[in-house]
Design a protein around this motif. Structure first.
Motif, PDB file in Angstrom:
ATOM      1  N   GLY A   1       0.812  -1.213   0.000  1.00 50.49           N
ATOM      2  CA  GLY A   1       0.000   0.000   0.000  1.00 50.49           C
ATOM      3  C   GLY A   1       0.842   1.258   0.000  1.00 50.49           C
ATOM      4  O   GLY A   1       0.561   2.197  -0.734  1.00 50.49           O
ATOM      5  N   SER A   2       1.912   1.243   0.790  1.00 50.52           N
ATOM      6  CA  SER A   2       2.669   2.482   0.965  1.00 50.52           C
ATOM      7  C   SER A   2       3.719   2.685  -0.125  1.00 50.52           C
ATOM      8  O   SER A   2       3.958   3.802  -0.543  1.00 50.52           O
ATOM      9  N   ARG A   3       4.333   1.576  -0.627  1.00 53.22           N
ATOM     10  CA  ARG A   3       5.458   1.751  -1.558  1.00 53.22           C
ATOM     11  C   ARG A   3       5.064   1.644  -3.015  1.00 53.22           C
ATOM     12  O   ARG A   3       5.878   1.919  -3.894  1.00 53.22           O
ATOM     13  N   LYS A   4       3.823   1.210  -3.295  1.00 49.79           N
ATOM     14  CA  LYS A   4       3.329   1.100  -4.684  1.00 49.79           C
ATOM     15  C   LYS A   4       4.331   0.386  -5.604  1.00 49.79           C
ATOM     16  O   LYS A   4       4.867   0.991  -6.538  1.00 49.79           O
ATOM     17  N   PRO A   5       4.626  -0.896  -5.354  1.00 47.74           N
ATOM     18  CA  PRO A   5       5.618  -1.614  -6.167  1.00 47.74           C
ATOM     19  C   PRO A   5       5.112  -1.864  -7.585  1.00 47.74           C
ATOM     20  O   PRO A   5       3.909  -1.787  -7.842  1.00 47.74           O
ATOM     21  N   ASP A   6       6.058  -2.156  -8.502  1.00 49.63           N
ATOM     22  CA  ASP A   6       5.702  -2.473  -9.883  1.00 49.63           C
ATOM     23  C   ASP A   6       5.498  -3.964 -10.075  1.00 49.63           C
ATOM     24  O   ASP A   6       4.996  -4.408 -11.107  1.00 49.63           O
ATOM     25  N   LEU A   7       5.960  -4.751  -9.090  1.00 50.71           N
ATOM     26  CA  LEU A   7       5.819  -6.210  -9.199  1.00 50.71           C
ATOM     27  C   LEU A   7       5.835  -6.792  -7.787  1.00 50.71           C
ATOM     28  O   LEU A   7       6.518  -6.287  -6.904  1.00 50.71           O
ATOM     29  N   LEU A   8       5.065  -7.855  -7.602  1.00 47.58           N
ATOM     30  CA  LEU A   8       5.014  -8.529  -6.311  1.00 47.58           C
ATOM     31  C   LEU A   8       5.516  -9.954  -6.509  1.00 47.58           C
ATOM     32  O   LEU A   8       5.044 -10.662  -7.400  1.00 47.58           O
ATOM     33  N   VAL A   9       6.493 -10.363  -5.696  1.00 50.67           N
ATOM     34  CA  VAL A   9       6.909 -11.771  -5.692  1.00 50.67           C
ATOM     35  C   VAL A   9       6.461 -12.334  -4.357  1.00 50.67           C
ATOM     36  O   VAL A   9       6.877 -11.858  -3.304  1.00 50.67           O
ATOM     37  N   LEU A  10       5.552 -13.340  -4.404  1.00 52.10           N
ATOM     38  CA  LEU A  10       4.852 -13.752  -3.188  1.00 52.10           C
ATOM     39  C   LEU A  10       4.990 -15.252  -2.950  1.00 52.10           C
ATOM     40  O   LEU A  10       4.687 -16.059  -3.828  1.00 52.10           O
TER      41      LEU A  10
ATOM     42  N   ASP B   1      -3.522  -3.314  -9.670  1.00 54.42           N
ATOM     43  CA  ASP B   1      -3.339  -4.225 -10.801  1.00 54.42           C
ATOM     44  C   ASP B   1      -1.905  -4.708 -10.896  1.00 54.42           C
ATOM     45  O   ASP B   1      -1.494  -5.247 -11.915  1.00 54.42           O
ATOM     46  N   VAL B   2      -1.117  -4.487  -9.850  1.00 56.42           N
ATOM     47  CA  VAL B   2       0.297  -4.836  -9.898  1.00 56.42           C
ATOM     48  C   VAL B   2       0.465  -6.321 -10.244  1.00 56.42           C
ATOM     49  O   VAL B   2      -0.261  -7.167  -9.728  1.00 56.42           O
ATOM     50  N   PRO B   3       1.399  -6.624 -11.189  1.00 51.00           N
ATOM     51  CA  PRO B   3       1.612  -8.032 -11.521  1.00 51.00           C
ATOM     52  C   PRO B   3       2.114  -8.817 -10.308  1.00 51.00           C
ATOM     53  O   PRO B   3       2.883  -8.282  -9.502  1.00 51.00           O
ATOM     54  N   ILE B   4       1.640 -10.075 -10.180  1.00 48.53           N
ATOM     55  CA  ILE B   4       2.020 -10.898  -9.029  1.00 48.53           C
ATOM     56  C   ILE B   4       2.624 -12.208  -9.509  1.00 48.53           C
ATOM     57  O   ILE B   4       2.031 -12.914 -10.329  1.00 48.53           O
ATOM     58  N   LEU B   5       3.819 -12.510  -9.011  1.00 47.38           N
ATOM     59  CA  LEU B   5       4.475 -13.786  -9.305  1.00 47.38           C
ATOM     60  C   LEU B   5       4.455 -14.631  -8.028  1.00 47.38           C
ATOM     61  O   LEU B   5       4.905 -14.178  -6.975  1.00 47.38           O
ATOM     62  N   ILE B   6       3.910 -15.860  -8.158  1.00 47.92           N
ATOM     63  CA  ILE B   6       3.747 -16.742  -6.995  1.00 47.92           C
ATOM     64  C   ILE B   6       4.933 -17.695  -6.900  1.00 47.92           C
ATOM     65  O   ILE B   6       5.369 -18.241  -7.915  1.00 47.92           O
TER      66      ILE B   6
END
Lengths: 230, 514
Positions: free
Chosen positions: A46-55, A76-81
């Motif tokens: 929420g605070s850093r507004k990343p361009d991609l999430l690796v989860l 809508d940030v892309p998420i890689l699981i």
């Protein structure tokens, strides 16, 4: 790529995994933000507004799928699981909830970097004007004119085949779950009729792949769904 | 019949026939002695009345046969001791013949009626008592918590009602001759063939011949809603002779009560087992996924860290790079091993849950080849499937394991550059898939053991492996209802593994109009 380094939020509870994933991401020129728990990850997102999430799906303080659902409410940030094999159901849930791609543990660093590159590229391209012509192998698809040709010759597709092709092309590199594809193309009453999807993907491979038994573009993610690889 | 009555405690007041006759004779003589002093004071007609009263009393107390005897005796005694000339059978006055005839007829008829009434009342009482007992039994059986208790209750019932022993034989019981009954500890020996006949036919089976050998003579099927649940064997301990309809219907009622109780217990058992299976499955899968997470997490770190060593900039010296590569390779191999072990644990923990879907075979073959990637780099895979191969119902994730294991094996043992072939063929109800290579093939002697756990084709070879791959394949294929076999290619080629999958009835996919 834009001038600023893309920000990647890495949510993973195992320190050593975070270490090499971070190294790989920095090799790709990313700025990495780390989070150990789901709660922390959600705050950072929420605070850093990343361009991609690796989860990582197996977090100590909750199910990663819930985080994806929360996140998709406003981002809508892309998420890689990152997930273990034999967790097909978790992968499907995560993808249905809105994740874009997954890697099965253990994974090679090269593979991770390739996936990250693809996801970042996509998020940039989305902001540009989409081109109506897609090319892969010796196939050209003109989405504006609904024309498909292979090696210069027109390929005839049935309406459902074309819709399936267009849907897959619309999400290059992304895993689309069976349910997703069935709902989108055949309608909600067909979500359990996976054999329709399988037969039509078979048709596309017959018409567009060099070797339909060893496809290069319309890839099967066994037990999960399909991926179009340009 | 007589013996039955003598043994049946349910018929009080009946003595042995000899006792009955002695009592009858004594009563008639007593009447004679009583009436003799009255001869001068009473009319002969009134003395006849005394005899008739005696017959009536005997009929009521001792039954029909005694009444007949008493009738005849009374007429004779009356003739001898009271009618002139006394102490002889001769009669002075012919009129007395009429008296005798009427007296005999009256005595016989009243005797019959009285005895009949008494018997009727007695039978009604017995019936009522048995009905009562049956109700009581039904009530107790409805609450019986175990099969042992059912056996005990049925044993008690038959013991009290028929002084007989009973055994309940269920199809699951061992086919032994002796089945002890609980209440008395007595042993009922049964004839296994008669048990089988009763069970299969669903009819009552009776053989008096075997009762002489000390075996139970009556076999009643326990007919329940769906099928016969077992057999109730009754051992009367003697030849039951003619079986009264009432006895038979009582035993049949008993059999159906026991059948309902057995069925109820069976359903309770099934429900409990199902619950237990669900619970243990849940526990097992949570243990396995915890184990899988705990094993894979350090492996993932190990593979990734080793991998990132080789990508470090500036590059490491060549020897360090080699070490990093070797570490990566070993860690990856360990990860594969863990995969196999966890797979085997999951599959062997019982109850493989298949996520079966109808799908083309070529798709899972393609996915397996893609998944193995560089491991197949030096072995081109040639796939040849019949063009009209129908959709097959299988669990794609598991079948992918099968293909991966077989292809990996082939790539490991066959010389570099030789192709691996996957060929499918179909018959009316089966699809057969053959994966073959051009390596040395399986050692002939071990071919049958290959699919067992921890068995390896070449124990002394330098190739690494656990001997789990083929065992996993077999478990998966058999869970799908197929068979898997190892073979040597006929033309001196390499190893070949052949498995089958049932075809079933694939769903139709309507062709759209294009």
């Amino acid at each position: 790529m834009s001038a600023a380094a893309p920000k990647v939020l890495l949510i993973e509870d195992e320190k050593q995994i975070r270490r090499f994933v971070r190294a790989a991401l920095e090799e790709e020129g990313c700025q990495v933000i780390e989070a150990e728990t789901m709660a922390q990850g959600l705050i950072e997102a929420g605070s850093r507004k990343p361009d991609l999430l690796v989860l990582d799906l197996g977090l100590p303080d909750g199910n990663g799928v819930d985080l994806i659902r929360d996140l998709r409410g406003w981002s809508d940030v892309p998420i890689l699981i990152l997930s273990a094999r034999s967790q097909e159901n978790d992968k499907i849930d995560a993808l249905d909830a809105g994740a874009d791609d997954y890697l099965t543990k253990p994974f090679a660093v090269g593979e991770l970097r390739a996936r990250v590159r693809a996801l970042l590229r996509r998020s940039y391209r989305n902001s540009e004007a989409a081109t109506p012509v897609v090319e892969f192998g010796d196939v050209t698809v003109d989405l504006s004119r609904r024309l498909v040709s292979r090696g210069g010759e027109t390929v005839h597709l049935t309406p459902l085949e074309y819709r399936l092709l267009a849907t897959l092309l619309g999400h290059p590199g992304r895993v689309l779950t069976q349910r997703n594809l069935l709902r989108e193309i055949w309608g909600p009453s067909y979500v359990e009729s996976s054999h329709y999807l399988r037969v039509y993907v078979g048709h596309l491979r017959q018409k567009l792949e060099d070797d339909p038994t060893q496809p290069k573009h319309f890839l099967t993610e066994t037990g999960v769904g399909y991926r179009f690889q340009p | 019949m007589k013996k039955t009555e003598s043994q049946a405690t349910s018929r009080p007041g009946r003595q042995s026939p000899i006792g009955q006759f002695a009592l009858t004779i004594a009563a008639c003589i007593g009447t004679t002695l009583l009436a003799t002093p009255l001869l001068g004071h009473l009319d002969l007609a009134n003395i006849v009345m005394l005899f008739l009263l005696t017959v009536l009393l005997i009929a009521v107390t001792l039954g029909r046969n005694a009444a007949v005897l008493a009738s005849i005796l009374s007429v004779l005694l009356f003739d001898i001791f009271f009618v002139e000339p006394r102490f002889s059978l001769a009669v002075d006055n012919i009129q007395y013949l009429v008296t005798f005839a009427v007296m005999l007829a009256t005595a016989l008829i009243t005797g019959q009626l009285a005895a009949g009434l008494k018997q009727g009342a007695q039978e009604a009482r017995i019936r009522e008592q048995r009905t009562q007992a049956l109700y009581e039994l039904a009530r107790q059986l409805a609450g019986a918590p175990t099969l042992e208790r059912v056996r005990e209750l049925a044993g008690h019932f038959v013991e009290i009602q028929f002084a007989a022993h009973v055994a309940i034989i269920l199809p699951t019981d061992q086919p032994e001759n002796d089945v002890p009954t609980s209440p008395t500890g007595a042993t009922v020996r049964v004839e296994p063939h008669l048990v089988r006949v009763a069970l299969d036919s669903g009819q009552l089976v009776r053989s008096d011949a075997v009762s002489e050998l000390g075996l139970a003579s009556l076999y009643l099927p326990l007919r329940a809603s769906l099928r016969s649940r077992g057999v109730l064997a009754v051992d009367f301990g003697y030849d039951p002779g003619y079986l009264e309809a009432e006895t038979q219907s009582l035993l049949e009622a008993l059999a159906s009560l026991v059948a309902v109780a057995v069925e109820r217990l069976d359903y309770v058992d099934i429900t409990q087992r199902k619950e237990l299976t669900i619970q243990s499955e849940r526990l097992r899968s949570s243990i396995l996924s915890a184990l899988s997470h705990d094993l894979r997490t350090p492996l993932t770190a190990l593979v990734g860290l080793a991998d990132s060593l080789s990508l470090v900039k500036p590059p490491l010296p060549a020897t360090a790079l080699d070490t990093a590569l070797a570490m990566h390779e070993q860690a990856a191999r360990l990860a594969g091993l863990v995969d196999n072990l966890l797979d085997m644990a999951r599959l062997n923990a019982g109850g493989v849950t298949l996520r079966r879907e109808w799908q083309p075979l070529e798709e899972v073959i393609g996915a397996s080849i893609k998944l193995l990637g560089s491991a197949l780099a030096s072995h081109p895979v040639r796939v040849s499937l019949p063009p009209d191969l129908p959709l097959i119902e299988f669990d794609a994730v598991l079948l992918e394991r099968v293909f991966c294991n077989l292809l990996e094996n082939a790539a490991k043992y066959a010389p570099e550059g030789t192709p691996i072939e996957i060929v499918a063929s179909q018959s009316s109800d089966l699809v057969t898939v053959r994966v073959s290579d051009h390596g040395p093939g399986f050692p002939t002697a071990k071919r049958d053991e290959l699919f067992n756990m921890f068995v390896r084709g070449e124990t002394e070879s330098g190739k690494l492996g656990t001997g789990l791959g083929l065992a996993i394949c077999r478990t998966i294929i058999e869970a799908h209802g197929g068979r898997i076999d190892a073979d040597k290619m006929p033309d001196g080629g390499g190893a070949s593994v052949c498995f089958t999958l049932p075809k079933g009835l694939p769903p139709t996919v309507e062709e759209e109009k294009s």
